[in-house]
Enzyme design. Structure first.
Site, PDB file in Angstrom:
ATOM      1  N   ASN A   1      29.132 -15.774 -24.161  1.00 51.37           N
ATOM      2  CA  ASN A   1      28.212 -14.445 -24.869  1.00 51.37           C
ATOM      3  C   ASN A   1      28.235 -13.050 -23.564  1.00 51.37           C
ATOM      4  O   ASN A   1      27.949 -12.216 -24.139  1.00 51.37           O
ATOM      5  CB  ASN A   1      26.521 -15.781 -24.396  1.00 51.37           C
ATOM      6  CG  ASN A   1      26.893 -16.624 -25.127  1.00 51.37           C
ATOM      7  OD1 ASN A   1      27.928 -16.833 -26.543  1.00 51.37           O
ATOM      8  ND2 ASN A   1      26.065 -17.777 -25.265  1.00 51.37           N
TER       9      ASN A   1
ATOM     10  N   GLU B   1      36.196 -23.749 -24.152  1.00 52.94           N
ATOM     11  CA  GLU B   1      35.172 -24.032 -23.752  1.00 52.94           C
ATOM     12  C   GLU B   1      35.003 -25.345 -23.720  1.00 52.94           C
ATOM     13  O   GLU B   1      35.439 -26.096 -25.669  1.00 52.94           O
ATOM     14  CB  GLU B   1      33.716 -22.747 -23.911  1.00 52.94           C
ATOM     15  CG  GLU B   1      34.053 -21.579 -23.441  1.00 52.94           C
ATOM     16  CD  GLU B   1      32.465 -20.903 -24.355  1.00 52.94           C
ATOM     17  OE1 GLU B   1      31.463 -21.455 -24.362  1.00 52.94           O
ATOM     18  OE2 GLU B   1      32.743 -20.123 -23.996  1.00 52.94           O
TER      19      GLU B   1
ATOM     20  N   GLU C   1      32.563 -15.935 -29.392  1.00 48.37           N
ATOM     21  CA  GLU C   1      31.786 -16.403 -30.421  1.00 48.37           C
ATOM     22  C   GLU C   1      31.460 -15.803 -31.288  1.00 48.37           C
ATOM     23  O   GLU C   1      30.400 -15.223 -32.209  1.00 48.37           O
ATOM     24  CB  GLU C   1      31.164 -17.544 -29.546  1.00 48.37           C
ATOM     25  CG  GLU C   1      31.902 -18.642 -29.249  1.00 48.37           C
ATOM     26  CD  GLU C   1      30.450 -19.242 -28.079  1.00 48.37           C
ATOM     27  OE1 GLU C   1      29.405 -18.536 -28.137  1.00 48.37           O
ATOM     28  OE2 GLU C   1      30.928 -20.592 -27.567  1.00 48.37           O
TER      29      GLU C   1
END
Length: 503
Positions: free
Chosen positions: A74, A294, A175
């Site tokens: 992120n 991940e 993401e």
């Protein structure tokens, strides 16, 4: 077949795939103490002249990590890579919005490439497609990989790095369908941006490989339509599609927790099907491969993370303390990756140090291996070669959420060069040992080299700074060869590594 016995047939001609070494990759994000206090801590008694912690490096080298994804996560969707290059006293501190901390930028691209080289690993760089776009995508490849004679490559040389870094694997964002992501996008918005970024990156350096973002997880409303739409735009430009998943045991239902790797396999098969549908739609000859960049167990630190005050530098975030049962789940997840080695070519245990990690440190103090370190190390060290089709017979059990969970989770890896077959096996039975027969009929001879076992009388046992060796593997397994059969007793709730010399 007895309900208390399991068997595995291994044939050297029944090959799933040659295993890409990058299946054993990991991940370091500018999050918590992964970088500051983890891999980098100037002033630590174990720090070298560059500030890299040598005790941490020693533990990482034992893992033989082939590739490490960086700098996020992120974090990357709000990160300006230029903040982390050049003289350190001129680098800005920034509010880091993904994890609500302050990023001092004392460690960046050049330091990480240099550190990875010292650690014996290569770099998988994630670019920012949240707040950045096509222009930054081409600039960072030029800075990192172009030899000289251009603005960005000459800037790198001016920063003391004459030779190009040669970063070969790049993630196109992170993401991007997640509403928590800075600059989150629809599938079409992301697909177009990723395709245009991929184009210019490969124009700068045609040798690189690119990973497009899949859904943030199976739980997303966008899944799997996101994958199909993104691939519609990017199929001709990228080499891999990413998958992410984490599992937890917040309900303390260990039997279900140990079966979660079956869901991981189902997830992989669904993404493969989506990729192959797009291959057919595109009339393409290219087979899209997967980057499971991940994966891990993650749930222990959720409550503690809610109590952290914002705008600190490197606070202790996502510091899961892993138990014996977590190590079993990680072992099962590694086996799931190996079973799908024909399509999963890159995978990253998230993460490597302090943040949901196999390695923990104290600032100014010790470093130690968590329980999950051991199955990861064993797979990386002994799991190189060919993954063989596992023909398994095993008793099974059901839980409320998952049915037909085999007590035996297993796969064999054949390293022809070393003349070894390694059998990785988890006994999911929480109460009973499981007798196992391994049929090695396709080999002319076999002899057991060792039988490593990771187990504990307490499934909630964990390693700490005070007791770093509370859970660690022993060589007391009882596997023995009888002709072309290896017989072993797999203790209850155990991770097993049976190495067999074969001819």
């Amino acid at each position: 077949m007895s309900s208390h016995k399991a068997s595995l047939i291994v044939d050297k001609d029944f090959v799933i795939s040659q295993i890409d070494d990058r299946l054993y990759g990991s991940f370091i994000e500018h999050l918590g103490r992964a970088v500051y206090g983890g891999i980098y801590e100037p002033g630590h008694p174990q720090a070298d002249e560059q500030g890299y912690r040598k005790d941490v490096l020693d533990l990482i080298r034992q893992l033989r990590v082939p590739i490490i994804r960086y700098p996020g996560g992120n974090f990357v969707s709000g990160y300006d890579w230029k903040d982390g290059i050049g003289p350190k006293d001129q680098r800005p501190s920034r509010l880091e919005l993904a994890w609500r901390t302050v990023e001092p930028n004392q460690f960046g691209l050049n330091e990480f490439v240099d550190w990875a080289r010292v650690a014996g690993s290569s770099v998988m760089w994630a670019i920012n497609l949240g707040t950045h776009g096509v222009d930054e995508a081409r600039n960072i490849v030029e800075y990192a990989n172009h030899p000289s004679g251009s603005y960005w490559s000459d800037m790198r040389i001016g920063h003391g790095f004459k030779e190009p870094h040669g970063i070969k694997t790049w993630c196109l964002g992170n993401e991007m369908d997640g509403p928590w992501q800075i600059g989150a996008k629809t599938a079409t918005e992301y697909g177009r941006l990723a395709a245009e970024s991929a184009k210019v990156m490969k124009w700068v350096d045609p040798s690189i490989e690119l990973v497009a973002c899949g859904s943030s997880g199976k739980f997303m409303a966008t899944y799997p339509e996101w994958e199909a739409t993104v691939l519609d735009h990017t199929y001709d430009h990228v080499d891999y599609l990413s998958l992410h998943t984490y599992y937890g045991n917040a309900d303390n239902d260990t039997a279900t927790f140990l079966g979660r790797s079956l869901e991981m396999e189902d997830f992989i098969r669904s993404i493969v099907a989506t990729c192959d549908y797009m291959k057919a739609k595109k009339r393409s000859k290219k087979k899209m491969q997967l980057s499971f960049d991940e994966w891990n167990v993650w749930f222990h630190s959720n409550d503690a993370d809610k109590k952290i005050d914002p705008w600190q530098i490197a606070p202790p975030q996502l510091e899961d303390v892993y138990t014996m049962e977590d190590a079993l789940v990680v072992g099962c997840m590694l086996i799931a990756l190996l079973k799908n080695a024909d399509r999963v070519k890159v995978a990253c245990l998230a993460q490597l140090v302090n943040v949901i990690a196999p390695i923990m440190t104290e600032n100014g103090g010790a470093a130690w291996a968590q329980t999950i370190y051991y199955p990861y190390m064993h797979a990386s060290v002994f799991g190189r070669g060919q993954a063989l089709v596992p023909l398994v017979q095993s008793p099974k059990y059901d839980t409320k959420e998952i049915t037909d969970i085999p007590y035996l989770e297993t796969i064999a890896v054949y390293n022809e060069e070393a003349g070894e077959v390694t059998i990785f096996a988890v006994n999911r039975d929480l109460d009973n040992a499981l007798p196992l027969d391994v049929d090695l009929r396709s080999f002319r001879s076999c002899e057991v080299i060792s039988h490593l076992v990771l187990e504990s009388g307490d499934l909630k046992a964990a390693n700490t700074a005070a007791r770093p060796d509370r859970v660690k593997p022993h060589e007391g397994g009882n596997a023995a060869a009888d002709g072309f059969t290896v017989r072993a007793q797999l203790n209850r709730a155990s991770w097993n590594v049976i190495r067999v010399r074969v001819n």
